[in-house]
Design a protein around this motif. Sequence first.
Motif, short mmCIF file in Angstrom:
data_model
loop_
_atom_site.label_atom_id
_atom_site.label_comp_id
_atom_site.label_asym_id
_atom_site.label_seq_id
_atom_site.Cartn_x
_atom_site.Cartn_y
_atom_site.Cartn_z
N LYS A 69 17.44 21.65 20.72
CA LYS A 69 16.66 21.22 21.44
C LYS A 69 15.91 21.54 22.44
O LYS A 69 14.60 21.30 23.54
CB LYS A 69 17.05 19.11 21.53
N ASN A 72 14.89 27.61 21.09
CA ASN A 72 15.16 27.71 19.67
C ASN A 72 14.83 29.58 19.67
O ASN A 72 14.48 30.09 20.13
CB ASN A 72 13.57 27.40 18.47
N VAL A 75 12.87 29.27 13.04
CA VAL A 75 12.27 28.03 12.56
C VAL A 75 12.55 28.12 11.02
O VAL A 75 11.81 29.73 10.02
CB VAL A 75 10.64 28.27 13.22
N GLU A 116 11.49 18.12 13.76
CA GLU A 116 12.73 19.13 14.12
C GLU A 116 13.79 17.89 13.64
O GLU A 116 13.69 16.56 13.79
CB GLU A 116 12.40 18.08 16.18
N ASP A 117 15.07 18.44 13.06
CA ASP A 117 16.00 17.68 12.81
C ASP A 117 17.00 17.21 13.91
O ASP A 117 16.01 17.19 15.55
CB ASP A 117 16.86 18.09 11.94
N GLY A 120 17.32 19.37 16.73
CA GLY A 120 16.32 20.85 17.21
C GLY A 120 16.30 21.18 16.69
O GLY A 120 15.03 22.37 16.96
N HIS A 121 16.46 21.69 15.65
CA HIS A 121 16.26 23.31 14.94
C HIS A 121 14.77 22.44 14.14
O HIS A 121 14.45 21.76 13.54
CB HIS A 121 17.36 22.87 13.43
N LEU A 122 14.08 23.58 14.02
CA LEU A 122 13.04 23.40 13.59
C LEU A 122 12.60 24.29 12.24
O LEU A 122 13.28 25.00 11.66
CB LEU A 122 11.97 24.83 14.13
#
Length: 132
Positions: A69, A72, A75, A116-117, A120-122
């Motif tokens: 979050k 990163n 992606v 964003e899961d 916070g992973h893109l």
Amino acid sequence: MKEQIIFNLAVKDLDRSKAFFSALGFSFKPQFSNESAAFMDIVDGSIHAMLTTEAFFKTLTNKPVAQAKDANEVVICLNCDSREEVDSLIAKAAAAGARIPHPPEDNGFMYDQGFEDLDGHLWNLVWSAPQP
């Protein structure tokens, strides 16, 4: 080399993350999962994610675990079969609690949108027009 990709993602709440990705239509293989990690099938037999608790993820490296979050490192981009599939997955992600950082981008030959899961992973979903 095997034609298979497995990437690991640290998550704060494994059960919540499993519920989120299940809502997007991804499945999990219980034989490769436990209370610390869940093996998620993205593309049957070839692309998988191992969702791991932060505590377990820390055992895989001697570096600090990045908080997705805040920053990163990667992606994750998935190729979709159609614009409709991109829109459908984005709608499912949003309904399951994802943040949608920008509207879809339509370049005619390529259509994409990301989310964003919960951690916070893109993830970026892309459809590309077939090449002649």
